[in-house]
Design an enzyme around this catalytic site. Structure first.
Site, PDB file in Angstrom:
ATOM      1  N   SER A 134       0.861  -1.181   0.000  1.00 60.73           N
ATOM      2  CA  SER A 134       0.000   0.000   0.000  1.00 60.73           C
ATOM      3  C   SER A 134       0.899   1.233   0.000  1.00 60.73           C
ATOM      4  CB  SER A 134      -0.902   0.014   1.237  1.00 60.73           C
ATOM      5  OG  SER A 134      -1.801   1.112   1.190  1.00 60.73           O
ATOM      6  N   GLU A 135       0.649   2.171  -0.921  1.00 61.68           N
ATOM      7  CA  GLU A 135       1.606   3.259  -1.129  1.00 61.68           C
ATOM      8  C   GLU A 135       1.748   4.208   0.051  1.00 61.68           C
ATOM      9  OE1 GLU A 135      -1.803   4.392  -4.106  1.00 61.68           O
ATOM     10  OE2 GLU A 135      -0.965   2.560  -3.279  1.00 61.68           O
ATOM     11  N   ASN A 136       0.857   4.117   1.038  1.00 61.82           N
ATOM     12  CA  ASN A 136       1.045   4.955   2.224  1.00 61.82           C
ATOM     13  C   ASN A 136       1.979   4.316   3.241  1.00 61.82           C
ATOM     14  OD1 ASN A 136      -1.055   3.056   2.537  1.00 61.82           O
ATOM     15  ND2 ASN A 136      -1.869   4.144   4.300  1.00 61.82           N
TER      16      ASN A 136
END
Length: 522
Positions: free
Chosen positions: A346-348
């Site tokens: 997940s890019e966060n």
């Protein structure tokens, strides 16, 4: 007769070493005592933000409401004497949380963000020409801040090449009459260069005057520890600004935190206050009750969206590192073949993301890129946004599956805005399609829009997310392989309920039929 006492050479060296150690110990003790007397802790947030002035550039950490410096934002929003601010963040908050407070107080003149999402208030202010908005790809945004913190004035990135990010085609501000009245401030056009046959754009570093940072723990010297996904932008922003102000959930004495646990060293931090605002969930997503076998709704299972997800799941192999976009791609994990184990990124800031948690185990500091609460699988790791997009741009993700509004026959993708109508923001999509030679980019979408118009076109009419980036298109009607280099589309599979002629009638570009054409297994 005088007697001279001569010490052995070895003994003299030993004595000198002991004496030196005692002196050093005394000096270190004095230094430690002095540092203890220079605590960076302030009693009140209102006092800590007193040096923020009109026109400042404010860096505000957080991703959605996760890790947002709510205490500091609230304190600054009460100051009527501070206006004309530029705020830089991943997004502007949700509901009444986050930077929305400063928007409504009239303090913000400009926002530099990656994603608006469902923030209709902000979207309408922008379209009505009431504020300036600069949209930046998520990975580029964090890297621009990291670059300034490291003394780097600019860098080249593949993200946004051959799109409106390069050409400056996204207006920063419309005239007072809004979108229909024309543009007041055009977007920033970027220089480009070609390295090893690939196009890159030059992005300038971002310098902040003041950084608002949320930390889990801070000691009185300013050393910081972040909790789970709340690391996101906070780590990089803390290192960037002239004045870094931290709100911490827990403030501890110097020496309490293990040096191995420090995420951000105290050299970057100027002021610390106790966090007083409660944490909020942006989207509390929880696991549904266990279904009883045979009771699933067949209408849901046979929906076009789930057929697409079921087919897309067949492209994922055991041990793959995978990033799934919002919408249809999020359903893919439900249809993986038995025995297939993957690492969801997940890019966060998560690698090893798990499903939605039970309600009693939901944690506001563990969220996905859609701001929903999720769980972590055994072996998961957490990192900040700079590391996250480094692994994305660097091609370390095996497969990236995204939704789209439009895809062209040569692999162009458009999925982030409809000019004048829909301004969701760029988010991480441009980064996710920036290295298609190493990461397979799959578009999973319905073949036609709600009005029946084709979504696979000869050329995209909406602003591009990426040029020649898509390797495969999976819809409810067909599967296409994309030859990105030669600009050709090849039909490889068709749904059992459609004909080739129907697919042609609903596809607005030419395509070849594979000699190995087969029926989709959905």
């Amino acid at each position: 007769m005088n007697t001279v006492l001569t010490l052995p050479r070895v003994g003299l060296k030993a004595e000198l070493r002991v004496l030196a150690c005692r002196l050093l110990s005394r000096n270190y003790a004095q230094i430690a005592a002095a540092s203890l007397g220079k605590s960076k802790v302030w009693d009140l947030a209102e006092e800590a933000v007193k040096d923020v002035k009109t026109g400042d550039v404010i860096l505000s950490g957080g991703f959605g409401l996760c890790g947002t410096p709510e205490t500091l934002i609230t304190a600054l929003s009460k100051r009527n004497d501070v206006t004309g601010l530029t705020a830089i963040s991943n997004n502007a908050g949700s509901g009444d949380g986050g930077l929305v407070k400063m928007l409504k107080s009239g303090q913000l003149e400009k926002l530099v963000i990656s994603y608006l999402g469902g923030n209709k208030y902000l979207e309408q202010m922008y379209l009505d020409g009431k504020m300036s908005l600069e949209l930046v790809p998520q990975g580029t945004l964090v890297e621009r801040m990291r670059a300034h913190a490291a003394g780097i004035p600019a860098f080249f990135t593949p993200t946004g090449a051959s799109t409106t990010v390069e050409t400056g085609g996204i207006p920063i501000r419309f005239n007072a009459g809004g979108f229909k009245d024309g543009v007041m401030i055009q977007g920033n056009k970027k220089e480009f260069r070609v390295f090893d046959g690939k196009r890159y754009v030059m992005e300038p570093a971002i310098a902040g005057d003041v950084a608002f940072v949320h930390a889990w723990k801070a000691d009185e010297a300013g050393n910081l520890v972040f909790r789970y996904v709340a690391n996101n932008y906070n780590n990089v922003m803390a290192r960037n600004a002239k004045l870094t102000i931290v709100e911490a959930e827990e403030i501890v004495p110097i020496g309490t935190l293990s040096p191995n646990a420090i995420h951000c060293p105290g050299i970057f931090v100027d002021r610390i206050v106790k966090c007083t605002e409660p944490k909020e969930y942006e989207i509390l997503a929880t696991a549904p009750p266990q279904c009883v076998s045979g009771t699933e709704d067949p209408k849901i299972e046979q929906s076009s969206r789930r057929r697409i997800a079921r087919r897309a799941a067949q492209e994922i192999g055991n041990g793959f590192y995978v990033n799934l976009g919002v919408g249809i791609p999020t359903l893919v994990t439900e249809y993986l073949h038995p025995g297939i184990k993957i690492w969801l990124q997940s890019e966060n800031g998560i690698l090893g993301m798990g499903p939605f948690p039970l309600e009693e185990k939901a944690d506001p500091d563990i969220t996905n890129a859609g701001k929903e609460t999720v769980s972590l699988l055994p072996g998961a790791s957490i990192f900040d946004s700079a590391d996250s997009f480094g692994m994305i741009r660097g091609g370390h993700i095996d497969v990236s599956i995204l939704g789209a509004m439009q895809v062209s026959g040569c692999g162009d993708i458009a999925n982030f805005m409809v000019p004048g109508k829909l301004v969701k923001g760029i988010g991480g999509a441009m980064d996710l399609v920036s290295n298609p030679d190493k990461t397979k980019v799959i578009v999973a979408m319905e073949h036609c829009a709600k009005d029946g118009s084709p979504k696979i076109l000869k050329e995209c009419t909406l602003p591009l997310t990426g040029a020649r980036a898509v390797s495969q298109i999976i819809t409810d009607l067909a599967v296409f392989d994309v030859d990105r280099h030669n600009g050709e589309l090849h039909l490889t599979e068709f749904a059992p309920y459609v004909t080739i002629d129907e697919i042609r009638s609903k596809t607005s570009c030419d395509f070849n039929i594979s000699k190995d054409l087969k029926q989709m297994q959905i």
